[in-house]
Design an enzyme around this catalytic site. Structure first.
Site, PDB file in Angstrom:
ATOM      1  CG  ASN A  10      -1.731   1.232   1.388  1.00 45.88           C
ATOM      2  OD1 ASN A  10      -1.771   2.065   0.482  1.00 45.88           O
ATOM      3  ND2 ASN A  10      -2.386   1.385   2.538  1.00 45.88           N
ATOM      4  CE  LYS A  12      -0.050   3.050   4.843  1.00 47.95           C
ATOM      5  NZ  LYS A  12       0.056   3.121   6.286  1.00 47.95           N
ATOM      6  CG  HIS A  95      -5.661   2.026   5.222  1.00 53.00           C
ATOM      7  ND1 HIS A  95      -5.188   2.916   6.159  1.00 53.00           N
ATOM      8  CD2 HIS A  95      -4.710   1.073   5.064  1.00 53.00           C
ATOM      9  CE1 HIS A  95      -3.985   2.509   6.548  1.00 53.00           C
ATOM     10  NE2 HIS A  95      -3.673   1.403   5.908  1.00 53.00           N
ATOM     11  CD  GLU A  97      -2.730   5.375   6.804  1.00 57.38           C
ATOM     12  OE1 GLU A  97      -2.739   5.421   5.568  1.00 57.38           O
ATOM     13  OE2 GLU A  97      -1.843   4.783   7.469  1.00 57.38           O
ATOM     14  CD  GLU A 165      -3.479  -2.447   7.209  1.00 64.88           C
ATOM     15  OE1 GLU A 165      -2.386  -2.746   6.732  1.00 64.88           O
ATOM     16  OE2 GLU A 165      -4.043  -1.365   7.001  1.00 64.88           O
ATOM     17  N   GLY A 171       2.595   2.051  10.869  1.00 65.72           N
ATOM     18  CA  GLY A 171       3.580   3.126  10.750  1.00 65.72           C
ATOM     19  C   GLY A 171       4.290   3.449  12.061  1.00 65.72           C
ATOM     20  CB  SER A 211       5.209  -2.106  11.985  1.00 68.56           C
ATOM     21  OG  SER A 211       4.834  -0.759  12.241  1.00 68.56           O
TER      22      SER A 211
HETATM   23  P1  13P Z   1       3.090   0.171   7.669  1.00 69.21           P
HETATM   24  O1  13P Z   1       3.567  -1.117   7.049  1.00 69.21           O
HETATM   25  O2  13P Z   1       3.839   1.378   7.173  1.00 69.21           O
HETATM   26  O3  13P Z   1       2.979   0.095   9.145  1.00 69.21           O
HETATM   27  O4  13P Z   1       1.592   0.396   7.112  1.00 69.21           O
HETATM   28  C1  13P Z   1       0.708  -0.665   7.162  1.00 69.21           C
HETATM   29  C2  13P Z   1      -0.494  -0.274   6.413  1.00 69.21           C
HETATM   30  O5  13P Z   1      -1.212   0.620   6.796  1.00 69.21           O
HETATM   31  C3  13P Z   1      -0.787  -0.996   5.161  1.00 69.21           C
HETATM   32  O6  13P Z   1      -2.039  -0.692   4.691  1.00 69.21           O
END
Ligand code: 13P
Length: 248
Positions: A10, A12, A95, A97, A165, A171, A211
């Site tokens: 992803n 982002k 997601h 976010e 997640e 992150g 992560s």
């Molecule tokens: P990270 O791998 O940067 O923690 O992000 C995970 C994520 O949100 C994948 O959609």
């Protein structure tokens, strides 16, 4: 029952057309013998170029969101048909976010998921609890609600990918332990069994995200209910290939 593993990135709101093409070119030879399905979900504007860059490779390109309407007055949104026109196969939905910053709810997740399925896109539906919810013991309630509401009206659950997640792991560098991820994903599978049927639950691909990196992917992927990963930061670099090749 054997499920084929699925590792997806992803991106982002990262990368440009130039850096994206370069990364795909470098990743392609490193992931070509993967035993799992491989995808990169990229910002909408990069889709046409990344589809071209990934042509002839085993890397599929996905989107990061999709609207539920066929077309209409929805400024800034993108329809499933628009994604399909370019050969997109996967789309991330709900997601954390988007839930946190853009008002996404279980109801909008549900509408987007049904629209994706209708267009024969594979939705990667994201669910996960906040740190506060993990600490106050409501993880299972939260996940149950997200699954029940988000997957309402889905006919064939085997066409949906679930990404678990935990928001506190995204992150932050703080990955769920192998045991925490396994235990929670096993719960998710049981819940899908209740909502749909136990046999269908055995077929559903459930990814872990948060992560996940080149160092911890083996341990996570060794868990019986974890079928893949949704990778943020580590999908922006060649580490993604190490994760894809977790079994080698
Ligand atoms: P990270 O791998 O940067 O923690 O992000 C995970 C994520 O949100 C994948 O959609």
């Amino acid at each position: 029952m054997s499920r084929k593993a699925f590792i997806a990135g992803n991106w982002k709101m990262n990368m440009t057309a130039e850096s994206g093409k370069k990364l795909i070119k470098e990743l392609a030879p490193l992931v070509k013998d993967a035993n799992c399905d491989v995808a990169l979900c990229v910002p909408a504007i990069l889709i046409p170029e990344m589809i071209k860059a990934a042509e002839g490779t085993n890397i599929k390109i996905g989107a990061e969101n999709v609207h539920w309407a066929k077309s209409g007055a929805y400024t800034g949104e993108i329809s499933a048909d628009m994604l399909k026109e370019y050969g997109v196969e996967y789309v991330i939905i709900g997601h954390s976010e988007r839930r946190q910053y853009f008002g996404e709810t279980d109801e909008t997740v549900n509408k987007r998921t049904l629209a994706a399925l209708d267009a024969k896109l594979t939705p990667i539906v994201c669910i996960g609890e906040l740190l506060e919810e993990r600490e106050n013991g409501s993880t299972e309630n939260v996940l149950s609600r997200q699954l029940t509401e988000g997957l309402k009206g889905v006919d064939d659950i085997s066409k949906v990918v679930i990404a678990y997640e935990p928001v506190w792991a995204i992150g932050t560098g703080r990955t769920a332990t192998d045991e925490q991820a396994q235990e929670t994903i096993a719960f998710i599978r049981r819940k899908i069994g209740e909502l749909f049927c136990p046999e269908c639950a055995k077929k559903v691909i459930i990814q872990y995200g948060g992560s996940m990196n080149a160092g911890n992917c083996k341990g996570l992927m060794a868990q019986p209910d974890i079928d893949g990963g949704l990778i943020g930061g580590a999908s922006l670099k060649l580490d993604f290939a190490t994760i894809v090749n977790y079994d080698k």
